[in-house]
Design a protein around this motif. Sequence first.
Motif, PDB file in Angstrom:
ATOM      1  N   GLU A 242      57.548  40.533 -56.920  1.00 50.27           N
ATOM      2  CA  GLU A 242      56.797  41.495 -57.935  1.00 50.27           C
ATOM      3  C   GLU A 242      55.886  40.821 -58.779  1.00 50.27           C
ATOM      4  N   ASN A 247      55.093  46.136 -59.648  1.00 49.53           N
ATOM      5  CA  ASN A 247      56.351  46.280 -58.051  1.00 49.53           C
ATOM      6  C   ASN A 247      55.392  46.537 -57.525  1.00 49.53           C
ATOM      7  N   THR A 259      59.131  48.236 -49.717  1.00 51.54           N
ATOM      8  CA  THR A 259      58.970  47.234 -51.081  1.00 51.54           C
ATOM      9  C   THR A 259      60.118  46.386 -51.151  1.00 51.54           C
ATOM     10  N   ARG A 271      57.759  52.733 -58.734  1.00 43.95           N
ATOM     11  CA  ARG A 271      58.080  52.492 -57.884  1.00 43.95           C
ATOM     12  C   ARG A 271      59.404  53.034 -57.980  1.00 43.95           C
TER      13      ARG A 271
END
Length: 366
Positions: A242, A247, A259, A271
């Motif tokens: 990150e 993030n 992600t 997120r």
Amino acid sequence: MEETAKAAKQQFNVRPNAQAISAAERATLLEDPGFGRVFTDHMVVIKYSDDRGWYDAEVTARAPLSIDPACSVLHYAQEIFEGMKAYRTQDGGAVLFRPDANARRFRQSAERLAMPLIPEELFLEAVRQIVSIDRDWVPSGEGALYLRPFMFGSEVMLGVRPSSEYLFLVIASPAGNYFKGGKDAVTIWVSNDYTRAAPGGTGAAKCGGNYAAGLLPQAQAVANGCDQVVFLDAVERRWVDELGGMNLFFVFDDGSINTPPLGTILPGITRDSLLTIARDRGIKVSESPYAIDQWRADAESGRLRETFACGTAAVITPVGEVRSVDGNFKIGDGGAGPVAKELRKTLTDIQRGNAPDPHGWVQKAY
Ligand code: PLP
Ligand code: COI
């Protein structure tokens, strides 16, 4: 639950600031507050000791704290914080976005740092109290009132053990864009020399020490013409974790998004919200490790269409370029992509009460 809320409310001694900033000066400050530079008139302070538990909750004039030079936080950094926002709604009120998630994460951070767990309802009431008394500081338009609950070990002692006393505070700061100049997309620097979080460390906790350790790599990012640093995992130095304070999401040519998985990264509430919003819309989402070399290859082949950063302060900020000692690469056309734009609009509409809220994320602030 209602009883608990009432009990939490009654605990606060409210002493309004007799020297509050004038309405005219406040209006000037609200014109372009930037991020984290302007503060409201009040703060919440709650004390804790092992003997008494939580006590002396008050809403009072924002003022410097007086602490002993041997105060434990100054030596061993037993400190955690949260970041959340109050948004102005069209009816002139203010709302909070998923404040219960911040309260829960605060307790998880406290657990990791061997600190006492503040009851969720007391945390929430502290936040509501400051927004209520400083309601005139909630910006209208694009900005929001950034709220910073935090807690630190305040015992006067140099022993390396958990403090037996703590102060919990909430301060508030009207905020506009986190990135100066409100850029379309930011440039990020891959840190090869430093990592942010190792397995078993404090990466998933929101503690000040994580950010202190990130300042040198962040300075290197700036020295290389970048806005933020991106960290790789501490074991293989290969997987994208990150940014220093956000993030990351990746958008691919088949419409799917990815992600990095939870573990050593901060479990961002933005997120989590974006994963939910994307799933609701039928977008294919994954939480899978993504390697730096793959990122570069996908950006160069065009398989990767967009990358964006997300967080309370940054909202959704597209990443236009990635720089590193191994060379730079551009993402898409280097500007804001359609998925980032669309998700940003959907998220901010929900946060400001301008769109349906199917998950019950938005709560009145007072
Ligand atoms: N990652 C880090 C290191 C952060 O500091 C933040 C900001 O709080 C985030 C991610 C995003 O978290 P959230 O969306 O809860 O603000
Ligand atoms: C937030 O988004 O709330 C954060 O704490 C990030 C920080 C870099 C301001």
